[in-house]
Design a protein around this motif. Structure first.
Motif, PDB file in Angstrom:
ATOM      1  N   ALA A 190       0.704  -1.301  -0.053  1.00  0.00           N
ATOM      2  CA  ALA A 190      -0.076   0.000   0.207  1.00  0.00           C
ATOM      3  C   ALA A 190       0.948   1.389  -0.113  1.00  0.00           C
ATOM      4  O   ALA A 190       0.479   2.339  -0.495  1.00  0.00           O
ATOM      5  N   ASP A 191       1.817   1.303   0.545  1.00  0.00           N
ATOM      6  CA  ASP A 191       2.805   2.308   0.680  1.00  0.00           C
ATOM      7  C   ASP A 191       3.309   2.802  -0.712  1.00  0.00           C
ATOM      8  O   ASP A 191       4.121   3.762  -0.696  1.00  0.00           O
ATOM      9  N   TRP A 192       3.527   1.719  -1.617  1.00  0.00           N
ATOM     10  CA  TRP A 192       4.377   2.036  -2.690  1.00  0.00           C
ATOM     11  C   TRP A 192       3.179   1.951  -4.081  1.00  0.00           C
ATOM     12  O   TRP A 192       3.743   1.768  -5.011  1.00  0.00           O
ATOM     13  N   GLN A 193       1.897   2.622  -3.892  1.00  0.00           N
ATOM     14  CA  GLN A 193       0.902   2.699  -4.848  1.00  0.00           C
ATOM     15  C   GLN A 193       1.166   4.291  -5.494  1.00  0.00           C
ATOM     16  O   GLN A 193       1.339   5.294  -4.883  1.00  0.00           O
ATOM     17  N   TYR A 194       0.999   4.433  -6.953  1.00  0.00           N
ATOM     18  CA  TYR A 194       0.846   5.851  -7.321  1.00  0.00           C
ATOM     19  C   TYR A 194      -0.252   6.198  -7.107  1.00  0.00           C
ATOM     20  O   TYR A 194      -1.333   5.689  -6.921  1.00  0.00           O
ATOM     21  N   ASP A 195      -0.393   7.611  -6.782  1.00  0.00           N
ATOM     22  CA  ASP A 195      -1.578   8.321  -5.974  1.00  0.00           C
ATOM     23  C   ASP A 195      -2.452   8.831  -7.272  1.00  0.00           C
ATOM     24  O   ASP A 195      -2.884  10.049  -7.132  1.00  0.00           O
ATOM     25  N   PHE A 196      -2.284   8.570  -8.399  1.00  0.00           N
ATOM     26  CA  PHE A 196      -3.011   9.327  -9.625  1.00  0.00           C
ATOM     27  C   PHE A 196      -3.604   8.229 -10.385  1.00  0.00           C
ATOM     28  O   PHE A 196      -3.043   6.875 -10.706  1.00  0.00           O
ATOM     29  N   PRO A 197      -4.682   8.449 -11.382  1.00  0.00           N
ATOM     30  CA  PRO A 197      -5.222   7.326 -12.158  1.00  0.00           C
ATOM     31  C   PRO A 197      -4.204   6.631 -13.247  1.00  0.00           C
ATOM     32  O   PRO A 197      -3.433   7.090 -13.752  1.00  0.00           O
ATOM     33  N   HIS A 198      -4.084   5.110 -13.138  1.00  0.00           N
ATOM     34  CA  HIS A 198      -3.260   4.452 -13.979  1.00  0.00           C
ATOM     35  C   HIS A 198      -3.870   3.066 -14.366  1.00  0.00           C
ATOM     36  O   HIS A 198      -4.714   2.709 -13.513  1.00  0.00           O
ATOM     37  N   HIS A 199      -3.336   2.255 -15.330  1.00  0.00           N
ATOM     38  CA  HIS A 199      -3.498   0.814 -15.481  1.00  0.00           C
ATOM     39  C   HIS A 199      -2.603   0.052 -14.666  1.00  0.00           C
ATOM     40  O   HIS A 199      -1.319   0.299 -14.953  1.00  0.00           O
ATOM     41  N   GLY A 200      -3.056  -0.486 -13.705  1.00  0.00           N
ATOM     42  CA  GLY A 200      -1.893  -1.074 -12.702  1.00  0.00           C
ATOM     43  C   GLY A 200      -1.375  -2.405 -13.233  1.00  0.00           C
ATOM     44  O   GLY A 200      -2.391  -3.199 -13.921  1.00  0.00           O
ATOM     45  N   LEU A 201      -0.235  -2.908 -12.903  1.00  0.00           N
ATOM     46  CA  LEU A 201       0.329  -4.109 -13.398  1.00  0.00           C
ATOM     47  C   LEU A 201       1.065  -4.837 -12.186  1.00  0.00           C
ATOM     48  O   LEU A 201       1.387  -4.412 -11.148  1.00  0.00           O
ATOM     49  N   LYS A 202       0.611  -6.096 -12.326  1.00  0.00           N
ATOM     50  CA  LYS A 202       0.945  -7.164 -11.350  1.00  0.00           C
ATOM     51  C   LYS A 202       2.211  -8.206 -11.784  1.00  0.00           C
ATOM     52  O   LYS A 202       2.099  -8.252 -13.362  1.00  0.00           O
ATOM     53  N   HIS A 203       2.654  -8.871 -11.019  1.00  0.00           N
ATOM     54  CA  HIS A 203       3.785  -9.886 -11.605  1.00  0.00           C
ATOM     55  C   HIS A 203       2.748 -10.724 -12.654  1.00  0.00           C
ATOM     56  O   HIS A 203       1.814 -11.291 -12.425  1.00  0.00           O
ATOM     57  N   GLN A 204       3.396 -11.039 -13.830  1.00  0.00           N
ATOM     58  CA  GLN A 204       3.010 -11.875 -14.947  1.00  0.00           C
ATOM     59  C   GLN A 204       1.886 -11.531 -15.562  1.00  0.00           C
ATOM     60  O   GLN A 204       1.400 -12.108 -16.281  1.00  0.00           O
ATOM     61  N   ASP A 205       1.511 -10.209 -15.439  1.00  0.00           N
ATOM     62  CA  ASP A 205       0.664  -9.376 -16.398  1.00  0.00           C
ATOM     63  C   ASP A 205       1.341  -9.327 -17.783  1.00  0.00           C
ATOM     64  O   ASP A 205       2.614  -9.351 -17.928  1.00  0.00           O
ATOM     65  N   LYS A 206       0.446  -8.881 -18.834  1.00  0.00           N
ATOM     66  CA  LYS A 206       0.945  -8.629 -20.133  1.00  0.00           C
ATOM     67  C   LYS A 206       0.617  -7.067 -20.509  1.00  0.00           C
ATOM     68  O   LYS A 206      -0.538  -7.136 -20.359  1.00  0.00           O
ATOM     69  N   ILE A 207       1.597  -6.809 -21.294  1.00  0.00           N
ATOM     70  CA  ILE A 207       0.967  -5.352 -22.038  1.00  0.00           C
ATOM     71  C   ILE A 207       1.197  -5.826 -23.401  1.00  0.00           C
ATOM     72  O   ILE A 207       2.354  -6.305 -23.698  1.00  0.00           O
ATOM     73  N   THR A 208       0.054  -5.743 -24.196  1.00  0.00           N
ATOM     74  CA  THR A 208       0.179  -5.967 -25.806  1.00  0.00           C
ATOM     75  C   THR A 208       0.264  -4.736 -26.666  1.00  0.00           C
ATOM     76  O   THR A 208      -0.630  -4.008 -26.413  1.00  0.00           O
ATOM     77  N   LEU A 209       1.280  -4.948 -27.427  1.00  0.00           N
ATOM     78  CA  LEU A 209       1.251  -3.688 -28.272  1.00  0.00           C
ATOM     79  C   LEU A 209       1.289  -4.325 -29.904  1.00  0.00           C
ATOM     80  O   LEU A 209       2.415  -4.556 -30.556  1.00  0.00           O
TER      81      LEU A 209
END
Length: 459
Positions: free
Chosen positions: A84-103
């Motif tokens: 919780a102490d290391w979350q960005y404080d503005f809107p974004h698409h959150g990423l977790k381990h083993q997630d994928k970004i597709t382009l």
């Protein structure tokens, strides 16, 4: 696939623009704040920037992720790891381990690689038209060429006590997973030699997993306890502005969408700003400054270290005026905006201030300094390099007072005794001597030759 590294020599910081040419879209990793660079690259290669991503909450520069998203409409992808102490404080698409970004035909597998920071991620790229095996790893401040990210910045710069040993243990665990990666994968880090985010960064821009297994000291340590001790020992001083960057990169802040335009001040306006407490930075060569300068001004030369030393020395709460040639202005403003120094209220050129450059700094050479040391029993000989440099070699009798922390340690110096200042090659001594004079110290001499000259064997 389109690929280009964008390297900022002033902060030894690397960012990346990668595009799927079939789709005509691009992603930017760890953008610097003057984002017109990426927009131009994309336009030149018929790409649209649709995604921006960061590897972690940066401490050494102000990220341009939000500026780039505001201009292009790109989606922001950021780590939601680290607690919780290391979350960005503005809107974004959150990423977790083993997630994928597709382009388009490209995929980026998200790897949680804590150690430098708790939320740190790396991005493993696969270019599917060519292969189904990953080919590039964007490591941010996890693995550098020949080094790994320091884990003590949360404690040293962000003021979170007791985190450096914990971070070092996390780094050790993350490296065990790095060792499992195929040797052929290219490693593209977030920094190169000269960065304060590690202690032994290589000068080449990229590496491979296999090369790092052979040459990176951090991957040679098989014992966690020894690794933690070695990782924490000998890290360079963390610039004071790092804490400011952590806070601004984590939270919402005003955006700066272009290089700012600042006014060319009249002499009267310049003097008014100075009287009202503005920080006056003269960017000229140290020899020119020493020969004649405006009383109360600081000499921070406009070179690759300009932003770093401004971050060390200047206060974010006070306005800044630059003494600078107009042709140099854009370069200086870009460097300052990359560390969030937006309080520049104007500039004036050296030719504008000739009549009020009534102060000088006495410059001494090696022979004169030797004579001074021999004749002045009360001499305060100040070595303004880092503690590590000082302990390796210094002039006998010198006191170590690192220039970056000098503004808060002026009580260790007295105006009742003469002062001589030196560093390695003169640039830090120029900053230190100008600071001392600006703070009212009157008997100041500077040895620009420094240890480079002092250590030379004389005929």
């Amino acid at each position: 696939m389109f690929f280009q590294q964008v390297y900022d020599k002033s902060l030894a910081q690397a960012s990346y623009i990668i595009g799927c040419q079939a789709l005509g879209e691009a992603i930017v990793i760890d953008a610097k704040r003057d984002v017109d660079t990426y927009i131009q690259i994309a336009a030149q290669n018929n790409l649209r920037i649709t995604k921006v991503v960061e590897t972690h909450i940066h401490a050494d520069f102000l990220s341009g992720t939000r500026e780039l998203a505001a201009i292009t409409g790109a989606t922001i992808y950021l780590s939601d790891e680290g607690g919780a102490d290391w979350q960005y404080d503005f809107p974004h698409h959150g990423l977790k381990h083993q997630d994928k970004i597709t382009l388009g035909n490209l995929t980026f597998d998200v790897l949680h690689t804590p150690g430098h920071t708790p939320e740190s991620i790396s991005l493993l790229l696969t270019d599917h038209p060519a292969t189904d095996h990953p080919v590039m790893l964007f490591t941010g401040d996890f693995v550098f060429v020949g080094d790994v990210g320091r884990p003590d910045l949360l404690e040293v710069a962000a003021g979170i006590a007791g985190t450096k040993e914990w971070g070092a243990a996390q780094m050790y665990a993350s490296l065990q997973h790095f060792l499992d990666l195929p040797d052929y994968i290219q490693v593209w880090p977030g920094h190169g030699a000269g960065s304060s985010c590690g202690k032994a960064l290589g000068a080449v821009p990229s590496s491979t997993v296999g090369y790092e297994k052979l040459r990176n000291w951090a991957l040679e340590e098989s014992n966690e306890k020894d690794f933690v001790q070695q990782l924490l020992d000998g890290q360079p001083e963390a610039p004071t502005y790092f804490k400011e960057m952590k806070m601004r990169n984590k939270s919402d802040r005003p955006l700066l969408l272009q290089v700012p335009a600042i006014p060319h001040l009249t002499l009267h306006e310049f003097e008014t700003h100075q009287q009202e407490g503005a920080q006056i930075v003269d960017v000229r060569n140290k020899q020119e400054f020493a020969a004649a300068h405006v009383p109360g001004t600081w000499n921070i030369q406009l070179n690759n270290s300009f932003a770093t030393w401004c971050g060390w020395m200047l206060n974010y709460e006070q306005p800044i005026v630059l003494i600078i040639e107009e042709a140099q202005l854009e370069d200086a403003l870009r460097k300052l905006m990359r560390i969030g120094m937006d309080q520049i209220v104007g500039f004036i050129t050296p030719s504008d201030i000739v009549d009020i450059c009534v102060e000088h700094t006495q410059v001494v050479d090696k022979a004169e300094l030797k004579e001074l040391i021999a004749s002045e029993r009360n001499l305060q000989l100040l070595d303004v390099r880092s503690a590590d440099e000082y302990h390796k070699e210094h002039i006998a009798g010198a006191q170590n007072l690192f220039v970056g922390t000098m503004p808060k340690k002026l009580d260790k110096i007295t105006n009742e005794k003469p002062i001589a200042v030196y560093c390695q090659s003169g640039d830090r001594a120029a900053i230190a001597s100008s600071l001392l004079q600006a703070k009212g110290f009157t008997n100041v001499k500077v040895y620009f030759g420094g240890m480079n000259d002092w250590a030379k064997i004389e005929d």
